[in-house]
Structure formats: structure tokens, C-alpha cells
Write an enzyme that holds these catalytic residues in place. Structure first.
Site, mmCIF file in Angstrom:
data_model
loop_
_atom_site.group_PDB
_atom_site.id
_atom_site.type_symbol
_atom_site.label_atom_id
_atom_site.label_comp_id
_atom_site.label_asym_id
_atom_site.label_seq_id
_atom_site.Cartn_x
_atom_site.Cartn_y
_atom_site.Cartn_z
ATOM 1 N N HIS A 1 0.789 -1.321 -0.086
ATOM 2 C CA HIS A 1 -0.063 -0.406 0.179
ATOM 3 C C HIS A 1 0.703 1.337 0.110
ATOM 4 O O HIS A 1 0.202 2.329 -0.204
ATOM 5 C CB HIS A 1 -1.449 -0.465 1.232
ATOM 6 C CG HIS A 1 -0.633 0.123 2.316
ATOM 7 N ND1 HIS A 1 -0.283 -0.412 3.164
ATOM 8 C CD2 HIS A 1 -0.280 1.667 2.419
ATOM 9 C CE1 HIS A 1 0.379 -0.093 4.353
ATOM 10 N NE2 HIS A 1 0.346 1.600 4.622
ATOM 11 N N ASP B 1 -0.597 -7.362 1.479
ATOM 12 C CA ASP B 1 -0.015 -5.933 1.709
ATOM 13 C C ASP B 1 1.718 -6.147 1.552
ATOM 14 O O ASP B 1 2.252 -5.994 3.244
ATOM 15 C CB ASP B 1 -0.638 -4.610 2.698
ATOM 16 C CG ASP B 1 0.048 -3.578 2.739
ATOM 17 O OD1 ASP B 1 0.832 -3.712 1.806
ATOM 18 O OD2 ASP B 1 -0.290 -3.103 3.880
ATOM 19 N N SER C 1 3.971 2.822 7.943
ATOM 20 C CA SER C 1 4.305 2.109 7.152
ATOM 21 C C SER C 1 5.029 1.258 6.355
ATOM 22 O O SER C 1 6.002 1.690 5.981
ATOM 23 C CB SER C 1 3.036 2.735 6.540
ATOM 24 O OG SER C 1 1.520 2.677 7.017
ATOM 25 N N GLY C 2 5.089 0.108 6.568
ATOM 26 C CA GLY C 2 6.201 -0.746 4.997
ATOM 27 C C GLY C 2 6.983 -0.687 5.863
ATOM 28 O O GLY C 2 8.070 -1.959 5.848
#
Length: 802
Positions: free
Chosen positions: A614, A657, A752-753
Site C-alpha cells: 500500500h 500487503d 507503514s512498510g
């Protein structure tokens, strides 16, 4: 764990051979020594010979033996850990006869050798060697084979109703004892101590083995949760549910409760804590009935405004009377449901006994926690893992190991939580372990250098350029079992004796023939027995049979072993803890082509980065992004910065994801840029494992903006995370949960990530990729991460073919 049980603690339960044993009929505990006036010493070649000495002992009834494998010494003893104190001793193993550890009876109990010493009506037993208040017909002298020891219940005359004893009540000569049957299949309280063999659920499903991940993946790993007794496929209650349960062998039914009747015997006796709590507050029986924010508690028997299953009926031993704060299900501290419809539950503000910190208090460790000086008596860091990677037992806990190293006995030793300490002046910081089979180990800490070193240790950039494996380098990982380096002198500079030689020291335990896979071909230092202190050897000094070797740690030479050790604080990213510069050297900053940070990622190979799919929604073109490595600040002004364009973007093909980024060229691997380790395929991180998230994400005005922050919190098993009150079935098998159920600690926007790394076997392994959550740090809404172990094959295949 805050509960002080009487001898009835193991009511209805068998003492199993904990952690396995290399001698049938005995339970083994590493690092344990028991003192006995009644003992004999033998010189033997193997542990089996020592067991034979115990089995055939004629001088006394042998209940345990101690074996020193390196010195091939054997001590048989007339006592065990049920009756005598156990002490720490390195290179020693205590073996206890299982028959003398049982707290249940087979048949009429003529062979019962447990420690129950009260009758059915609660009267204390009279000692068998005493003549007061009753003159006995059975004595230790007249019945030497009946083991009439102390005042323990026994059955010397084969009474059909089982074990009995003379009582200390002058009006009652004798009574039977309430010792449960070993074959009785029933549960006490909510069955957390159930050790029976029922393996079908209430609707007839066969239970899945706990050591299997098929058909259902789960985080209840027997090898990492030894204190939970997750044997075979037997029903168990490892997480404080209303009763035992299991995963099923049906693909359509993940888990179900088991139908096991309640025992008719009395539940364990508890010493209540009324004015304060220790540990998790399981024994708290006070009358506080408001939460820490002042909300009134709902009665446990009520179902409005909150519906729940924490009822007096489901938890009969937890004293769920009225609306008092309690901890029926092994939460972090006492809590209650609230009468506020908008707040389901909260913790209660109950005073802690002494100066003990609460289990969930944020921890910001001192900067000096990386190493210890001298013998480490003044070490005050927060390391809580041993040299072999085991988790430390809390000093205030007496399970799985009873001990006398308490805060009260050693007030100046800072025996808080489960942090490594050295209260007794040993050679280095140590701790008791949470593994019932290993009493204690030294901790994974190095001595502080005598003077700062101005040099840095290079790390091999590409595995293919170095023909040596980590084991063959002249350094060790963990306790050095895999060390195959050339060092062949001891810490005192004495040359090692060849492992195949028998002069100057004769030995038969460790030779190339007995241990063909342990590298014992020459005279180099090795660790064939997994000694917690590291590699050793027999010496060429006639006066010193064996000694340890000085082998440096491989930190910084392998994945997941940063040169700058992290703080590892249990603070908060949202509200939290600024990391030490370059202590998480695999953390990358994923940026737009014009340099704006928006996501994190993990270096897993000199030319490959792991991140979340994402994070790549804005463009599918590699030229739209760049990666920064070796930076601590979001401004990225450090000289160590490496800036890379992307050559390729590879998204997981099934829509998970998780994605891989190929850098335009391999990164320069050094002490500030280093890959994290990948997990084993399909590995499920055990429930409760402490893991760490890092990132430059949103801090919601709590400070530390622009610098890399870290936080630690426990992994939450998917079975728990998917409960209706939490994430209500949203978490998929290829995802995992981590966070504090009460909120306040989480990853957030901008993280995120990035990596969720867990510390295991002395290295950091990237187990998760920060994916999604319902808000940031909200109560009962832990973060969700892509489970990396589910994608190991895809990662390996992508790297090799691109």
C-alpha cells in the site's frame, strides 16, 4: 505469577518430564544443584551409568542424582526439589525421579511419594518418626521401603482408600488424605493446570497437535512456551480462557473448547493480596472497584452494559464477587468491565507492593545497557535474554523455578522485572529462565571495553565473496555451539588437548566418535554440550581438566546483529522513545523522487528492501521513489547516508500487503547499514513474544519528531486478536497482530512498510511488515502486520530470478 499455592498447586496433574530427559523416568534441569547430607559420589562415563547408580542405591532411597558431564562425576541423593532447596551451578544437571515428583496416586497409592501433608479435613499430618501426639504403628525404621519421610501422606499398609497419615490433633489418631488420582480427567478452576490426555473437543473434533501448523497456523509453540505443557494434541488452556481448548484437525473449525468435568476436590489455596499487588495481580482480593480513569466497575455477574464471559461461573476460583477489580485471565494487571457503555473495560489503579514496577510500565533503558563492567554487579540495563536466547523469569516469580534471589533478600541488587542482574557476585549478569528444564543461564551481554575503539568492523557485502560460514569465522554466535574457528587455547593461555587424545586427561564423553557432528577433529575450542558460557576444551595442564576459551561475539558480522545495540525500550512510537543512532541499521526511509519521507522498509539483502504494497499506490514506476539507508534523522544530513534509486518494484502476486524493492546497486554494508534476518518458512511467532517497531511516523505531538523512534510490545495470537472485542475476525492467516491491548503503543502513519523485528537466538529477525490498524494506539485495536514467514519462498524466488 503472584499466586502462592500450597502443595495442592498440582492438584489433579501429573509432573511431566519437562523439556525431555536423556534418562527414562527422570526429569532433567540444567544448571541445578541440590544439597543433601545423605548422598554418595561416583566416577562414571555416562549419565546412564549415573542413573543406574541411583536406581540401585542401597545406602538410602535415591530420589535424584546430579551429573557433571565434563568431569564425569555423579552424585546420588536422598532428596529432591520438592523438599530441599535447589542452587545454581554451571555445567551441572539435576535429574529427579518422576515417581517422587507426582502429586497424584495410581491405584490405592502405595507408591505415592508426593508432599501432601494434610488430611481430608485439613488436619496437619504428624511426622512418621514422631511419637507425639500419637504412637505410630508404622515408622521409617519398621517400614524402610514405604518412604515414611517427614509428615507426608503415605499408604504403608495398602489401605484400599489410599494414602493417610497420623494427625497432629490429639483427638484424631489418623485420617485419609485428599490426594487426587493420576487417571482422573477433571479440571480445577479454569483448567490452566490441566495435564490430562483428553484430545477431543466438546463437539467431537480431534485436536491438532500443538507442534503442528496444519491445518491451522498458530503461535502456541511448545518449544518456546515450555511452561504451558503443550504436549501431543491434548486439551490445554495456555491463555487463561474459561476452560481448556485446542485447535482442531478440521480445516473448517479453527478451535473449540474441550468438555472436561470439574474436579470434586478443593481448589488450590491462595494467599490473597488485599492492599497491594505483585506481578500481574492474580492474587489481588481487595475492594477497589473503579478504573484508573475513575469509571465505576460493572459487577462480574452482570451482562449490562457490557456482555462478556468473565463470569463467576466460568472463573470459579477468581473471586469475581461484586464489582471488585480482579485479574481472572492473566492480563497484565487487575481490571474490570466498566458501567460506561462507551468504555468496555479498563485497568485499575491498584498500589504495587514494594517498589516493583508494573509489568506494562513503559521502559526507557539507560544508555549504559550495552555492556557490563567488572562482574556486572552494578549492571542496570534491561537485557532479559540469556546467552542461548531463552527468556528470563521474573525475579519476583517462583515459577518455573523456586529460588531465594528476591528483592527483599537482595535490596540493593535492583531485582526488578526479569532483567539480567548479578545479585550474588557471580562472574557475570545472569537470570533464571522461563524454561523449566534450564534453571539459569548467563545473559547475552559482553564486558565493556577497557578503552574505546576507533576502528569499525567491516561486514561482508555479498555472501558469495566470503567462503567462510559464520561458524568458521573466529567468532561465536550465542553460546558458540556452531563455532568451528581455529582458536585452541583457553582463557588462561593453556593449549587445548586434542579431543581424540586421552592424555593428560582421560575422558569418554566428548570425542570425535561420540559427537561426530560437533567439529571435534583437532584440538580447537568447541561447545559440544551447549554450555551456556561458550566454547571450551580439555587442557594440556595436568592440574586443570578443562577450561573455557575466549571467543569474540560475531555481532556486526551477520544479519540482525547490529554493532550499536538498540535501547529496546518498551515506550511508545506514539508518545515514545528516540532510538540510538544506527541501532536499527536495516531501517530504510522510502521517499518520493523529490525526497519526502512517507513510508518505511527493511533491508533484507544488499540490493533488496521489504516494504508494504500500500506504500506504492501513488505510482507503479520505480523512478517515482528513492530509498535512504544509514540515516537516523528525517532530514538525512548524516555522512553515513546512502541514497539509492529503484531498479524494480515486485508486489506480492496474490494481493498481500507486502512488496520488494530492488535497489539500483547493492548497498555498502557497514556498521550503519546492515540487513535484518529473514524468518524460517511458515514460522509463527509465539504469543507474548516481545517485538519492536521502528519508524519516523506520526507522533501525535508527543515529541521526538524527525528522529527514528522505537517501541516494543508483545505479539498477540490471531485467535485472541480476532475476538469480537478486538479486531473481530479481520486478521488473516498471512497477517499477525502486535501491540498492547490497552492501547498507547503502536505504529502509525509514516511507519507503514517498516519492520516488526523480534529478537531470537541472539539476532533480530524481521517477522512483520507494518500494514494496517484501526487508528493509532487505540485500546483493543492492536496493529496488524504482514507475516513475513508466509512469504519466504516468494522472497527467495524473487531475489534469485531478478
Amino acid at each position: 505469577m503472584g499466586l502462592l499455592y500450597t502443595a495442592a498447586f498440582l492438584l489433579g496433574a501429573l509432573i511431566c518430564t519437562v523439556g525431555g530427559s536423556d534418562v527414562e523416568g527422570y526429569s532433567k534441569t540444567e544448571g541445578a544443584w541440590i544439597l543433601s547430607l545423605n548422598k554418595r559420589t561416583y566416577s562414571v562415563n555416562t549419565v546412564a551409568e549415573c542413573a543406574t547408580k541411583c536406581n540401585t542405591e542401597t545406602s538410602f532411597t535415591c530420589k535424584s542424582f546430579i551429573y557433571n558431564e565434563k568431569d564425569q562425576e555423579c552424585w546420588t541423593a536422598a532428596v529432591n526439589s520438592k523438599t530441599h532447596s535447589v542452587f545454581r551451578r554451571s555445567t551441572i544437571a539435576l535429574y529427579e525421579r518422576n515417581a517422587y515428583l507426582l502429586e497424584c496416586v495410581n491405584g490405592i497409592g502405595t507408591d505415592y511419594r508426593g508432599t501432601k501433608s494434610k488430611t481430608n479435613s485439613g488436619k496437619i499430618c504428624q511426622r512418621w518418626d514422631s511419637s507425639y501426639p500419637h504412637r505410630p504403628n508404622f515408622t521409617p525404621q519398621s517400614n524402610p521401603r514405604a518412604d515414611l519421610d517427614s509428615n507426608f501422606c503415605r499408604n504403608p499398609d495398602g489401605d484400599s482408600n489410599g494414602p493417610w497419615c497420623y494427625t497432629t490433633d490429639a483427638n484424631t489418631r489418623w485420617e485419609h488424605c485428599n490426594v487426587p488420582s493420576c487417571s482422573e480427567e477433571c479440571i480445577v478452576c479454569n483448567g490452566v493446570n490441566y495435564r490430562g490426555k483428553i484430545s477431543t473437543t466438546e463437539n467431537g473434533f480431534t485436536c491438532q497437535r500443538w507442534d503442528s501448523q496444519k491445518p491451522h497456523n498458530h503461535g502456541y509453540n511448545p518449544s518456546t512456551l515450555p511452561q504451558k505443557y503443550l504436549e501431543e494434541n491434548y486439551c490445554r488452556n495456555p491463555d487463561g480462557d474459561p476452560r481448556p481448548w485446542c485447535f482442531t484437525t478440521s480445516p473448517s473449525k479453527r478451535w473449540e473448547f474441550c468438555s472436561i468435568p470439574r474436579c470434586t476436590t478443593e481448589p488450590p489455596t491462595i494467599i490473597p493480596e488485599v492492599d497491594c499487588v505483585t506481578n500481574q495481580g492474580l492474587a489481588y482480593r481487595g475492594t477497589i472497584a473503579v478504573t484508573e480513569t475513575g469509571k465505576t466497575c460493572q459487577s462480574w455477574s452482570a451482562q449490562t452494559p457490557q456482555t462478556h464471559n468473565r463470569t463467576p461461573q466460568n472463573y470459579p476460583c477468581k473471586d469475581l464477587d461484586n464489582n471488585y477489580c480482579r485479574n481472572p485471565d492473566n492480563e497484565r494487571r487487575p481490571w474490570c468491565y466498566t458501567t460506561d457503555p462507551a468504555t468496555r473495560w479498563e485497568y485499575c489503579n491498584v498500589t504495587r507492593c514494594g517498589n516493583e514496577a508494573a509489568p506494562d510500565d513503559p521502559v526507557i533503558p539507560p544508555d549504559t545497557e550495552n555492556c557490563y563492567e567488572g562482574n556486572g554487579s552494578n549492571y542496570r540495563g534491561i537485557t532479559s535474554e540469556t546467552i542461548s536466547g531463552k527468556k528470563c523469569q521474573r525475579w519476583s516469580s517462583m515459577t518455573p523455578h523456586k529460588h531465594d534471589k528476591t528483592q527483599e533478600a537482595f535490596p540493593n541488587a535492583d531485582l526488578r522485572r526479569n532483567w539480567c542482574r548479578n545479585p550474588d557476585g557471580d562472574q557475570a549478569p545472569w537470570c533464571y529462565t522461563t524454561d523449566p528444564a534450564v534453571r539459569w543461564e548467563y545473559c547475552n551481554l559482553e564486558k565493556c571495553p577497557t578503552k574505546p575503539s576507533g576502528t569499525t568492523r567491516p561486514i561482508q557485502q555479498e555472501p558469495s565473496t566470503n567462503t567462510q560460514t559464520p561458524a568458521e569465522r573466529d567468532c561465536k554466535t550465542g553460546n558458540g555451539e556452531t563455532y568451528r574457528g581455529p582458536t585452541s587455547v583457553t582463557v588462561l593461555g593453556v593449549t587445548c588437548q586434542a579431543w581424540s587424545a586421552q592424555t593428560p586427561h582421560q575422558h569418554s564423553s566428548f570425542t570425535p566418535e561420540t559427537h561426530p557432528t560437533k567439529g571435534l577433529e583437532g584440538n580447537s575450542c568447541r561447545n559440544p554440550d551447549g554450555d551456556v558460557n561458550g566454547p571450551w576444551c580439555y587442557t594440556t595442564d595436568r592440574n586443570k581438566k578443562w577450561d573455557y576459551c575466549q571467543i569474540s561475539d560475531c555481532a556486526g558480522l551477520e544479519c540482525g546483529t547490529p554493532v550499536v545495540k538498540p535501547k529496546r525500550c518498551f515506550g511508545r512510537i506514539v508518545g515514545g522513545c528516540v532510538s540510538k543512532p544506527h541501532s536499527w541499521p536495516w531501517q530504510i526511509s522510502l521517499r518520493t523522487s523529490n525526497g519526502i519521507h512517507f513510508c518505511g522498509g527493511t533491508l533484507i539483502h544488499p540490493q533488496w528492501v521489504l516494504t508494504a504494497t500500500h506504500c506504492l499506490e501513488r505510482s507503479s514506476r520505480p523512478s517515482a521513489y528513492k530509498v535512504l539507508l544509514g540515516v537516523h534523522t528525517e532530514l538525512a544530513t548524516e555522512p553515513s547516508k546512502q541514497e539509492m534509486r529503484l531498479e524494480k518494484i515486485v508486489k506480492e502476486p496474490n494481493g498481500a500487503d507486502i512488496a520488494l524493492l530492488k535497489l539500483e546497486r547493492p548497498a555498502l554494508i557497514n556498521e550503519k547499514v546492515q540487513p535484518a534476518c529473514l524468518p524460517e518458512k511458515d514460522y509463527i511467532v509465539p504469543s507474548g513474544t516481545e517485538c519492536y517497531v521502528t519508524g519516523w511516523g506520526e507522533t501525535q505531538g508527543t515529541g521526538g519528531d524527525g528522529t527514528l523512534k522505537e517501541t516494543g510490545f508483545p505479539v498477540i495470537e490471531n485467535r485472541v486478536c480476532n475476538r469480537p472485542a478486538y479486531l473481530n475476525g479481520r486478521v488473516k492467516d498471512h497477517e499477525m497482530c502486535a501491540g498492547n491491548i490497552e492501547g498507547g503503543t503502536d505504529s502509525c502513519q509514516g511507519d507503514s512498510g517498516g519492520p516488526l523485528v523480534c529478537y531470537a537466538q541472539n539476532r533480530f529477525v524481521v517477522q512483520g511488515v507494518t500494514s494496517w490498524g484501526l487508528g493509532c494506539a487505540n485500546a483493543m485495536k492492536p496493529g496488524v502486520y504482514a507475516r513475513v514467514s508466509k512469504f519466504v519462498d516468494w522472497i527467495d524466488r524473487t531475489i534469485k530470478t531478478n
